[in-house]
Design an enzyme around this catalytic site. Structure first.
Site, short mmCIF file in Angstrom:
data_model
loop_
_atom_site.label_atom_id
_atom_site.label_comp_id
_atom_site.label_asym_id
_atom_site.label_seq_id
_atom_site.Cartn_x
_atom_site.Cartn_y
_atom_site.Cartn_z
N ARG A 119 21.22 8.86 23.25
CA ARG A 119 20.50 7.48 22.97
C ARG A 119 18.68 8.34 22.71
NH1 ARG A 119 24.21 5.42 26.12
NH2 ARG A 119 26.15 5.10 25.23
N LYS A 141 8.72 7.55 11.10
CA LYS A 141 9.92 7.70 10.10
C LYS A 141 10.50 9.03 9.73
CE LYS A 141 8.14 4.36 6.87
NZ LYS A 141 8.08 3.99 5.52
N GLU A 183 -1.46 13.76 -1.28
CA GLU A 183 -1.37 12.80 -0.41
C GLU A 183 -2.75 12.55 0.32
OE1 GLU A 183 1.56 10.65 -0.35
OE2 GLU A 183 2.70 12.14 -0.63
N LYS A 225 -3.72 7.47 8.44
CA LYS A 225 -2.47 7.04 9.35
C LYS A 225 -2.08 6.74 11.00
CE LYS A 225 2.05 7.81 8.37
NZ LYS A 225 3.57 8.80 7.78
N GLU A 235 6.18 -1.38 9.11
CA GLU A 235 6.07 -1.67 8.09
C GLU A 235 6.62 -3.18 7.38
OE1 GLU A 235 7.03 2.05 4.98
OE2 GLU A 235 6.77 0.12 3.82
N ARG A 239 1.51 -0.90 6.85
CA ARG A 239 1.78 0.81 6.64
C ARG A 239 2.24 1.13 4.82
NH1 ARG A 239 4.99 3.87 10.62
NH2 ARG A 239 5.70 6.18 9.22
N ASN A 243 2.36 4.27 0.57
CA ASN A 243 3.04 4.12 -0.68
C ASN A 243 1.76 3.72 -1.73
OD1 ASN A 243 5.10 4.87 1.20
ND2 ASN A 243 5.75 2.75 1.00
N HIS A 246 3.45 5.67 -4.51
CA HIS A 246 5.36 5.93 -4.83
C HIS A 246 5.89 5.25 -5.32
CE1 HIS A 246 2.70 8.45 -2.21
NE2 HIS A 246 3.69 8.58 -1.31
N HIS A 250 8.90 7.52 -7.39
CA HIS A 250 10.15 7.39 -6.71
C HIS A 250 11.06 7.07 -7.91
CE1 HIS A 250 8.76 6.00 -2.17
NE2 HIS A 250 9.32 7.62 -2.22
N HIS A 263 7.40 15.81 -4.81
CA HIS A 263 7.30 14.58 -4.35
C HIS A 263 5.71 14.36 -4.80
CE1 HIS A 263 7.26 11.41 -2.53
NE2 HIS A 263 6.19 11.37 -1.59
#
Ligand code: NAD
Ligand code: GLY
Length: 369
Positions: A119, A141, A183, A225, A235, A239, A243, A246, A250, A263
């Site tokens: 957990r 994340k 980035e 960041k 988010e 946040r 992106n 992005h 994507h 990427h």
């Protein structure tokens, strides 16, 4: 000179320590644990596994090591369960620590295992790609891919520390390094015009991986960041600015097949697209949009369809219609209208913007799509 950036999240706050030649034993000193499981991939293990293990052992911890194959396919359910089995066999209890040594793939996978094993146990990020140093190792994340799509299973689980040894960048391939620079450029556009200018004036030193310059730049990206994550960890809104570029990126990755276009390359094209749409929709000055394209090109990144790497037959996926469709068949936004992060000025963006279909299509066609 080493730098420290703190991610302020009340009882879950942690430091990002950035320097050259930082031994992993420093990490053990600040995040003590009787037992550490190092999770790394084969490439990184060959280069840095023994060194990291020796440093941690010197600090007194019992060490186990799990080496996974390199590559995006490893961010999978199968590898999560293999790592649980390894953790059980090694006797990891709640006091143990996982050390994610590698790029974003290892960081996301090992972080997800740490988020769920017993957990949730502590973990530290030891990023070894530029992308992982400025992006994936910070912010908590974690996750894996499903056959249906990327990052569809995951958890927010903040690391206890992030230890960035810039020396590890020396062995990174040029293509992977330059992808990390995409980035870095993103942080200039979304939050810091001065950072953007510094990048413009130092492209050669950046490409030469100058350690002093990289220390400042990686620290600045981590500060941006950290600030965003501190304000909006899960988010709910802000946040999303991380992106920038992005939405299209994507869709490009989805259409062309992951791996063909890296990427960072997709993000570079996506940022040029977002910059052009910003000119049309947000009053972003055209000369600033031009600066975004020129900087990306100077760093060796694609800034239009014409400068993409040779994509062979999959280049058909670059037509606007399938790309646009990919934006809304994405499992996370199925059926929704795509939302964009758009720039008002270099360093200032807005998020959650809808854009008329004709504007999107026209800008893509102007980029050679
Ligand atoms: P990666 O982890 O696949 O690493 C790229 C390649 O470089 C691999 O082959 C790896 O073995 C090799 N490598 C790593 N460090 C090296 C070094 N120092 N020297 C030589 N080779 C080295 O790729 P990445 O670009 O670091 O990460 C991509 C992943 O990050 C994706 O899965 C993406 O979804 C994820 N990501 C996550 C977040 C987040 O917030 N969690 C953010 C951005 C990206
Ligand atoms: N890479 C986007 C985020 O961390 O939210």
């Amino acid at each position: 000179m080493a730098r420290t950036v703190t991610v302020e999240l009340a009882e879950r706050s942690y430091d990002i320590r950035i320097g050259s030649g930082l031994p992993a034993s420093q990490m053990a000193a600040t995040v003590p644990a009787p037992h550490v499981l190092i999770v790394t991939d084969r490439n990184v293990d060959t280069l840095y596994g023994d060194r990291t293990e020796a440093a941690l052992r010197k600090a007194g911890a019992t060490i186990s090591r799990a080496v996974v194959p390199a590559g995006e396919e490893t961010k999978s359910e199968g590898w999560v369960f293999k790592l649980y089995e390894k953790a059980v066999a090694a006797g990891l209890d709640r006091t143990a620590l996982i050390a994610a040594l590698g790029g974003g793939v290892v960081g996301d996978l090992a972080g997800f295992v740490a988020a769920t094993y017993l957990r949730g146990i502590r973990y530290v990020q030891i990023p070894t790609t530029l992308l992982a140093m400025v992006d994936s190792s910070v912010g908590g994340k974690t996750g894996i891919n499903l056959p249906a799509g990327k990052n569809l299973v995951g958890a927010f689980h903040q690391p206890s520390e992030v230890l960035v040894d810039l020396d590890t960048l020396r062995t990174l391939s040029r293509r992977e390094y330059v992808c990390g620079l995409a980035e870095v450029v993103k942080y200039g556009v979304i939050a810091d015009a001065a950072l953007f200018s510094t990048l413009e004036s130092n492209t050669e030193a950046l490409l030469a991986r100058d350690p002093a310059l990289l220390t400042d730049i990686v620290a600045r990206c981590c500060e941006v960041k950290a600030e965003v994550v501190s304000k909006d960890e899960r988010e709910g809104g802000l946040r999303a600015i991380l992106n920038f570029g992005h939405t299209l990126a994507h869709a490009l990755e989805n259409q062309l097949g992951y791996g063909r276009l890296l990427h960072g390359e997709a993000v570079a094209v996506g940022m040029v697209f977002a910059a052009r749409v910003s000119v049309a929709q947000c009053g972003f000055p055209a000369d600033e949009a031009g600066r975004v394209s020129r900087l990306l090109e100077a760093l060796g990144l694609p800034a239009s369809v014409r400068t993409l790497p040779d994509l062979g037959a999959s280049a058909e996926g670059l037509a606007w219609r399938p790309l646009r469709q990919a934006m809304t068949t994405d499992k996370k936004v199925r059926g929704a209208t795509p939302r964009f992060v758009l720039a008002e000025r270099l360093g200032t963006v807005v998020f959650g913007r809808q854009v008329p279909e004709d504007v999107l299509a026209a800008e893509w066609v102007k980029m050679g799509g």
